[in-house]
Scaffold this active site. Structure first.
Site, PDB file in Angstrom:
ATOM      1  N   HIS A   1       0.846  -1.194   0.000  1.00 32.84           N
ATOM      2  CA  HIS A   1       0.000   0.000   0.000  1.00 32.84           C
ATOM      3  C   HIS A   1       0.883   1.246   0.000  1.00 32.84           C
ATOM      4  O   HIS A   1       2.004   1.231   0.508  1.00 32.84           O
ATOM      5  CB  HIS A   1      -0.931  -0.002   1.211  1.00 32.84           C
ATOM      6  CG  HIS A   1      -2.075   0.954   1.083  1.00 32.84           C
ATOM      7  ND1 HIS A   1      -1.970   2.278   1.425  1.00 32.84           N
ATOM      8  CD2 HIS A   1      -3.337   0.777   0.630  1.00 32.84           C
ATOM      9  CE1 HIS A   1      -3.118   2.887   1.193  1.00 32.84           C
ATOM     10  NE2 HIS A   1      -3.961   2.004   0.713  1.00 32.84           N
TER      11      HIS A   1
ATOM     12  N   GLU B   1      -3.617   1.356  -7.550  1.00 30.93           N
ATOM     13  CA  GLU B   1      -4.113   2.544  -6.876  1.00 30.93           C
ATOM     14  C   GLU B   1      -3.147   3.697  -7.115  1.00 30.93           C
ATOM     15  O   GLU B   1      -2.114   3.800  -6.444  1.00 30.93           O
ATOM     16  CB  GLU B   1      -4.318   2.306  -5.375  1.00 30.93           C
ATOM     17  CG  GLU B   1      -3.161   1.628  -4.673  1.00 30.93           C
ATOM     18  CD  GLU B   1      -3.290   1.699  -3.159  1.00 30.93           C
ATOM     19  OE1 GLU B   1      -4.355   2.087  -2.664  1.00 30.93           O
ATOM     20  OE2 GLU B   1      -2.302   1.373  -2.484  1.00 30.93           O
TER      21      GLU B   1
END
Length: 319
Positions: free
Chosen positions: A159, A229
């Site tokens: 992430h 992302e």
């Protein structure tokens, strides 16, 4: 649940099966120009592209229609209380969810047991991170063995905060994922470029480098979901257009076909994350190579998160 159904979190929704998705839309999504993307035309000539897509199509047809969409709510871990999490769990427990989507929530570590003991079995639990190897004297870290012991089935690696705030590099992240997979956890492997990298036309290069670290380390892709992302769209209110997201998803699938196998490219679920909400999920969900979402702030609202999960039907209708 913050990022996943728990106080501050991000969630992932994977939509639709891999059927002939890659084949039907890949060539049509390649444009003569990209905003911040390297042209795909320079990477694959027409003959290579035709053969690649034909092989993927054969693999998909052989695989059948057994794949499912996935929705993962993953929290940042900085927000949430027992009361706010209990409220969110109650909302999720009382929401009607589509049958053909895998839903996963990723609460902060300290709330995993609370969520596991009160959430319906229909929704699986993910951790937001795990250590790179077997447990030991690594103060403050959480081992894969501990996560499995409390009932986690998934873990999120790569992430953007882990990369750009904590400072984890590509190889370290790849090794963490390899260990998790070998120990029986499913991995949500996050990749994505920063704003300055997109503006410099390095979107593909950055994503490929991050993908390579996973490919160099994981022993199998069966339990790996890729989450694209773009960092510039996380929590900013900015969201990649459906076309921008689809372009990158196609490039990711092509990279997998060229560097792993056409079969893996056709079967691996690739989800999008970056300010996904109830207002934009339907159009994103219609894109052939977007198999779900990594949801952030919208996952803190049970009804809205449920609508994002159920947007999987947009692909069915479009088909």
């Amino acid at each position: 649940m913050a990022a996943m159904a728990i106080s501050s979190s991000s969630a992932t929704v994977h939509i639709g099966c891999r059927k002939s998705v890659f084949v039907s839309n890949a060539s049509s999504s390649v444009r003569s120009e990209f905003a911040g993307l390297r042209r795909l035309d320079s990477l694959f000539d027409k003959g290579t592209r035709h053969c690649l897509f034909a092989q993927v199509q054969r693999n998909v047809q052989a695989a059948g229609n057994g794949c499912r969409g996935v929705v993962t709510m993953a929290g940042t871990g900085k927000n949430g209380t027992k009361d706010s999490i209990a409220k969110l769990v109650t909302e999720l427990n009382n929401t009607k969810l589509e049958d053909d989507v895998d839903i996963v929530v990723a609460p902060p570590f300290v709330y995993i047991d609370q969520v596991k003991s009160s959430l319906i079995d229909r929704i699986e639990i993910s951790a937001q991170n795990s250590w790179v190897g077997k447990g030991g004297a690594f103060t403050g870290e959480i081992s894969v063995e501990q996560l499995k012991d409390i009932g986690c089935k998934w873990v999120i690696h790569g992430h953007s905060e882990r990369r750009h705030v904590i400072g984890e590099d590509n190889q370290f992240i790849g090794k963490k994922s390899a260990y998790a997979v070998t120990q029986g956890l499913k991995v949500i492997a996050c990749i994505g470029e920063k704003l300055e990298e997109r503006e410099a036309g390095k979107t593909f290069d950055v994503c490929y480098e991050q993908l390579k670290a996973f490919a160099d380390n994981v022993p199998s892709w069966d339990d790996v979901v890729i989450a694209y992302e773009p960092v510039w769209a996380i929590g900013t209110g900015k969201v990649a257009s459906p076309q921008q997201a689809q372009e990158v998803h196609v490039a990711i699938r092509e990279w997998l076909s060229e560097n792993v196998s056409a079969e893996i490219a056709s079967q691996t679920r690739i989800i999008y994350g970056g300010s996904v909400n109830g207002g934009n999920c339907l159009e994103l969900a219609k894109q052939e190579d977007i198999d779900g979402f990594l949801v952030g702030g919208a996952s803190l609202k049970g009804p809205e998160f449920a609508s994002i999960c159920n947007s999987v039907t947009a692909k069915k209708v479009a088909a």
